[in-house]
Design a protein around this motif. Structure first.
Motif, short mmCIF file in Angstrom:
data_model
loop_
_atom_site.label_atom_id
_atom_site.label_comp_id
_atom_site.label_asym_id
_atom_site.label_seq_id
_atom_site.Cartn_x
_atom_site.Cartn_y
_atom_site.Cartn_z
N ASP A 90 0.84 -1.19 0.00
CA ASP A 90 0.00 0.00 0.00
C ASP A 90 0.88 1.24 0.00
O ASP A 90 1.58 1.51 0.98
CB ASP A 90 -0.90 -0.02 1.24
N PRO A 91 0.88 2.03 -1.07
CA PRO A 91 1.73 3.23 -1.10
C PRO A 91 1.35 4.25 -0.04
O PRO A 91 2.20 5.02 0.41
CB PRO A 91 1.51 3.77 -2.52
N ALA A 92 0.07 4.27 0.37
CA ALA A 92 -0.35 5.22 1.40
C ALA A 92 0.28 4.90 2.75
O ALA A 92 0.46 5.78 3.59
CB ALA A 92 -1.87 5.21 1.52
N VAL A 148 7.94 6.11 -10.46
CA VAL A 148 8.33 7.25 -11.28
C VAL A 148 7.31 8.36 -11.10
O VAL A 148 6.12 8.17 -11.37
CB VAL A 148 8.44 6.85 -12.77
N ALA A 149 7.78 9.50 -10.61
CA ALA A 149 6.89 10.63 -10.32
C ALA A 149 7.24 11.80 -11.24
O ALA A 149 8.31 11.85 -11.85
CB ALA A 149 7.04 11.05 -8.86
N ARG A 150 6.34 12.74 -11.29
CA ARG A 150 6.57 14.00 -11.99
C ARG A 150 6.71 15.10 -10.94
O ARG A 150 5.88 15.21 -10.04
CB ARG A 150 5.40 14.32 -12.91
N VAL A 151 7.79 15.87 -11.02
CA VAL A 151 7.94 17.01 -10.12
C VAL A 151 6.97 18.10 -10.58
O VAL A 151 7.06 18.59 -11.70
CB VAL A 151 9.39 17.55 -10.11
N LEU A 152 6.02 18.44 -9.72
CA LEU A 152 4.98 19.39 -10.08
C LEU A 152 5.34 20.83 -9.73
O LEU A 152 5.05 21.76 -10.47
CB LEU A 152 3.66 19.00 -9.39
N ASP A 153 5.98 20.99 -8.57
CA ASP A 153 6.28 22.35 -8.12
C ASP A 153 7.20 22.27 -6.90
O ASP A 153 7.31 21.23 -6.25
CB ASP A 153 4.99 23.08 -7.74
N VAL A 154 7.87 23.37 -6.62
CA VAL A 154 8.61 23.53 -5.36
C VAL A 154 8.00 24.74 -4.67
O VAL A 154 8.08 25.86 -5.16
CB VAL A 154 10.12 23.74 -5.60
N ARG A 155 7.33 24.48 -3.54
CA ARG A 155 6.59 25.53 -2.85
C ARG A 155 7.39 26.08 -1.68
O ARG A 155 7.86 25.31 -0.83
CB ARG A 155 5.25 24.99 -2.37
N PRO A 156 7.55 27.40 -1.60
CA PRO A 156 8.38 27.98 -0.53
C PRO A 156 7.68 28.07 0.82
O PRO A 156 8.34 28.25 1.84
CB PRO A 156 8.68 29.39 -1.07
N ASP A 157 6.35 27.97 0.84
CA ASP A 157 5.62 28.23 2.09
C ASP A 157 4.53 27.19 2.34
O ASP A 157 3.39 27.53 2.64
CB ASP A 157 5.03 29.63 2.06
N TYR A 158 4.88 25.91 2.23
CA TYR A 158 3.89 24.86 2.46
C TYR A 158 3.63 24.74 3.97
O TYR A 158 4.57 24.65 4.77
CB TYR A 158 4.40 23.53 1.91
N SER A 183 3.83 14.05 -8.20
CA SER A 183 2.64 13.24 -8.44
C SER A 183 2.65 12.03 -7.51
O SER A 183 3.69 11.42 -7.27
CB SER A 183 2.59 12.79 -9.90
N ALA A 184 1.48 11.70 -6.96
CA ALA A 184 1.37 10.57 -6.03
C ALA A 184 1.20 9.26 -6.81
O ALA A 184 0.72 9.26 -7.94
CB ALA A 184 0.18 10.79 -5.09
N PRO A 185 1.58 8.13 -6.19
CA PRO A 185 1.49 6.85 -6.89
C PRO A 185 0.16 6.15 -6.69
O PRO A 185 -0.60 6.46 -5.77
CB PRO A 185 2.61 6.05 -6.23
N THR A 186 -0.10 5.18 -7.55
CA THR A 186 -1.16 4.20 -7.33
C THR A 186 -0.47 2.91 -6.90
O THR A 186 0.75 2.77 -7.07
CB THR A 186 -1.97 3.96 -8.61
N PRO A 187 -1.20 1.94 -6.35
CA PRO A 187 -0.55 0.69 -5.92
C PRO A 187 0.25 0.00 -7.01
O PRO A 187 1.30 -0.58 -6.75
CB PRO A 187 -1.73 -0.17 -5.46
N CYS A 188 -0.22 0.08 -8.25
CA CYS A 188 0.47 -0.61 -9.34
C CYS A 188 1.66 0.17 -9.89
O CYS A 188 2.35 -0.31 -10.79
CB CYS A 188 -0.51 -0.93 -10.47
N ASP A 189 1.90 1.37 -9.35
CA ASP A 189 3.06 2.15 -9.78
C ASP A 189 4.34 1.70 -9.09
O ASP A 189 5.44 1.98 -9.56
CB ASP A 189 2.85 3.65 -9.50
N LEU A 190 4.21 1.04 -7.94
CA LEU A 190 5.38 0.71 -7.13
C LEU A 190 6.18 -0.44 -7.74
O LEU A 190 5.62 -1.40 -8.25
CB LEU A 190 4.96 0.34 -5.71
N PHE A 191 7.49 -0.33 -7.65
CA PHE A 191 8.38 -1.40 -8.09
C PHE A 191 9.64 -1.39 -7.23
O PHE A 191 10.00 -0.37 -6.64
CB PHE A 191 8.75 -1.25 -9.57
#
Length: 242
Positions: free
Chosen positions: A11-13, A87-97, A110-118
């Protein structure tokens, strides 16, 4: 960064829950055996976006849109851990999260789905067995006499004694400041993350992954490993003619 097609029952979560230690791999070059991997931790998971703590050195905002591999260590058998990633995509770098009541810099991927994990690897280097006359040793914070068994540009295996002050605190995932020493030349420094831990009687064998290293230390270590490997192979070649 080619993932296996098989969907793994993990479970990726859970693997990437808030507070979990993780790594972001920005670049892998199999030809040159180089990898740019940086330690981080999960801040939060919101919908289809995973927020990671900014790394050191930091991931620049210009990396937005680039592919990266997000990796965490998952239990395998015994006390061994295996690196699981996607494999993720870098969406942004936020200075004030917002995190724990503070505004921190965060990497949105980008967050994964269970089948994305390897199952993947955080090491791409030839591992060198240590010999007595090699002039290579290691210093680990909290340990007086760690024995270096083998090493590479990405990690090492070390034998430590139960009488050491820090022995009781050893655990998979623990980060320990280190210096890899080359007698008569210099050293490379950084943090060593315990990847595996095998306790036997009054000692333990630790598999370490090197991280949080300055660029100059990484380059120095790569040069020294290449030099040692070359010397070892030369001796092996000479032995064939004896």
């Amino acid at each position: 960064m080619s993932p296996e097609t098989a969907c793994l029952a993990l479970d990726p979560a859970v693997l990437l829950r808030a507070g979990a230690e993780a790594f972001i791999v920005l670049h892998k070059d199999a030809l040159r055996e180089r990898i740019d991997v940086r330690q981080t931790r999960v801040l939060d998971w919101e919908g289809d976006v995973l927020f990671l703590a900014q790394t050191d050195p930091p991931v620049p905002r210009e990396a937005s849109g680039a592919q990266a591999e997000v990796v965490a260590l998952a239990p395998a058998c015994g006390e061994e851990l295996r690196p699981m990633g996607y494999v993720a995509r870098v969406l942004d770098v936020r200075p004030d999260y917002p995190s724990a009541g503070l505004a921190v810099e965060a990497i949105a991927v980008s967050a994964p789905t269970p089948c994305d994990l390897f199952e993947t690897s955080l090491r791409m280097h030839y591992r060198v067995p240590v010999e007595e006359d090699m002039g290579v040793g290691i210093l680990l914070e909290g340990f007086e006499t760690p024995q270096l068994l083998d090493f590479s540009a990405g990690g090492a295996r070390v034998l430590v004694d139960a009488s050491e002050q820090a022995y009781a605190d050893l655990a998979v995932g623990k980060s320990i400041p280190f210096r890899l020493l080359f007698v008569g030349s210099g050293y490379a420094a950084g943090d060593a993350v315990v990847r595996s831990l095998r306790r036997e009687d009054d000692r333990a064998t630790c598999g370490l992954f090197f991280t949080n290293m300055e660029i100059r230390d990484i380059r120095y270590l790569e040069r020294m490993v290449a030099r040692v490997v070359s010397a070892c192979r030369q001796r092996e070649g000479d032995a064939g003619y004896v």
